[in-house]
Design an enzyme around this catalytic site. Structure first.
Site, PDB file in Angstrom:
ATOM      1  N   HIS A 413     -53.471  20.695  14.985  1.00  0.00           N
ATOM      2  CA  HIS A 413     -53.877  19.384  14.247  1.00  0.00           C
ATOM      3  C   HIS A 413     -53.077  19.129  13.080  1.00  0.00           C
ATOM      4  O   HIS A 413     -52.958  18.095  12.713  1.00  0.00           O
ATOM      5  CB  HIS A 413     -55.558  19.829  13.932  1.00  0.00           C
ATOM      6  N   ARG A 414     -52.150  20.040  12.780  1.00  0.00           N
ATOM      7  CA  ARG A 414     -51.177  19.830  11.867  1.00  0.00           C
ATOM      8  C   ARG A 414     -50.107  18.846  12.269  1.00  0.00           C
ATOM      9  O   ARG A 414     -49.443  18.355  11.363  1.00  0.00           O
ATOM     10  CB  ARG A 414     -50.575  21.143  11.351  1.00  0.00           C
TER      11      ARG A 414
END
Length: 440
Positions: A413-414
């Site tokens: 998700h980064r």
């Protein structure tokens, strides 16, 4: 010729285990010829000789574990002998001998000071002596108590002592063949061979039904465990699932089959279509071909596609470099070649390191769908399930037999947000449901 050292066969390798020698001492070897099997932290690999010559000396026996850079063998020209260990040990002992001499000088000086005490101190001693003591007699000083173990008295080189500690060999039981009976490294290793020990099994022993067992981790299983913790801990995973209509994909595969592709090895499989589509979709959505790097996101110019291959000891991910420039046929041939060499321990380190994302397909093993763990520092991994025949509703609202395939995208998700992942899967679905686009 130089001594042959334990090679660094992976970017994280610090030590290696010599699993097996394919040649024995005295054999002629050629550059590029397989002479040993070495277990790294990622795989058991065949290791090729870097030199032409004779395998004059083997320093590490099968099952031995040594650090990267430590010597394991010596390959010389005909008639050339391996360098004698004593010559190296003497060089190592010289600076240590000087230090020991300095340490010995200090107690000698102290003894001299005691012997040359002033006469005033001598008179005081007489006064304090018992009346029966003879005139001028000094009280005898107890001899200094020096404790020496049997091993400490053994003459041995520093290298021999270190090797003895590593192999658990008692130096006092080893007969030295060096100058004045000094124990050398060769003596220690010979003593270790004769020592009654149970060698570690090369493969896990079979566990009988109804019995418990503790199976020691191989280097590969250890690194897999480490990498999974590194991934699921720090990397914030989220998952996106789609089911695609695989009917067109199956038809394209059947058309290629009926056209007569030749040998089985040359056949293009459903997995080849998936690999090509995964690459082509990343070309359309390049931001997914990236990784997180501290305070930045690194977006890669090339798509270096990792392919998860199950082997006996665990999992390897050989890489197709610059896959965006490869045709469906080229990807198919490269994938088969890499998988074959991975299972036969013939991959080079650079062939299974540095992929930008990975495709893992368990459909051939009967798995409908699954969620894979990201291989850091990659931004995502694509998990592919099997094609199943299920009832579906067509465009005319009729229930017909259809083919469906499940795909799960595990995202960091980064690097990848939900919308970006959805955009990639949309492109992937379009390509797999229209496989003719992959032939262009």
């Amino acid at each position: 010729m130089p001594e042959i050292q334990m090679p660094k066969l992976s970017d994280t390798m610090t030590e290696g285990t010599l699993i097996a020698w394919k040649k024995k001492k005295g054999d002629q070897v050629s550059a590029g010829e397989v002479i040993a099997e070495i277990e790294t932290d990622k795989a058991t690999m065949e290791w090729e000789s870097p030199e032409d010559g004779t395998l004059t000396e083997i320093y590490v026996q099968e099952g031995g574990k040594v650090n990267v850079g430590d010597r394991i063998a010596f390959i010389g020209v005909e008639g050339e002998e391996a360098p004698k260990e004593e010559e190296k040990e003497e060089k190592e002992e010289k600076p240590k001998a000087k230090e020991e001499e300095k340490k010995e000088e200090k107690p000698k000086k102290a003894e001299q000071l005691k012997e040359e005490t002033p006469k005033t101190e001598e008179k005081d001693e007489k006064k304090a002596a018992p009346p029966k003591a003879e005139k001028g007699a000094r009280p005898e000083k107890p001899a200094p108590k020096v404790e020496k173990t049997e091993e400490a008295r053994v003459k041995a080189s520093p290298v021999a002592r270190r090797i003895a500690a590593e192999l658990g060999v008692d130096l006092s039981t080893v007969k030295g063949t060096g100058p004045e009976g000094r124990v050398t490294e060769t003596d220690v290793r010979a003593g270790a061979k004769s020592k009654p020990t149970t060698p570690a099994p090369k493969v896990p022993a079979a566990v009988k039904a109804g019995e418990s067992a503790r199976i020691q981790l191989s280097g590969m299983r250890r690194i897999i465990a480490q990498r999974l913790v590194e991934s699921l801990g720090p990397v914030p995973h989220f998952y996106l699932d789609i089911d695609i209509n695989a009917a067109s994909l199956m038809e394209a595969r059947e058309e290629l089959k009926s056209a007569g592709e030749g040998a089985d090895a040359a056949k293009i499989t459903v997995n080849d279509f998936v690999l090509k589509a995964a690459v082509q979709a990343a070309v359309k959505v390049p931001r997914v071909n990236a990784s997180f790097d501290g305070d930045a996101i690194v977006q890669y110019a090339d798509i270096d596609l990792g392919i998860a291959v199950a082997i006996e000891d665990g999992l390897l991910t050989p890489v197709i470099r610059a896959a965006q420039n490869k045709s469906l046929r080229e990807i198919s041939e490269l994938a088969k070649d890499l998988a074959h060499r991975a299972r036969n321990k013939r991959l080079k380190p650079e062939e299974f390191q540095g992929s930008t994302f990975t495709v893992s397909n368990l459909g051939g093993m009967g798995i409908d769908s699954f969620s894979a763990v990201i291989n850091p520092p990659q931004g995502f991994i694509l998990a592919v399930g099997r094609i199943t025949k299920v009832p579906v509703v067509d465009d005319c609202d009729q229930i017909i037999a259809g083919h469906r395939m499940s795909l799960t995208m595990s995202c960091d998700h980064r690097v990848i947000d939900g919308a970006l992942g959805a955009e990639y899967l949309k492109e992937l679905r379009h390509l797999l449901e229209n496989p003719a686009l992959l032939l262009v």
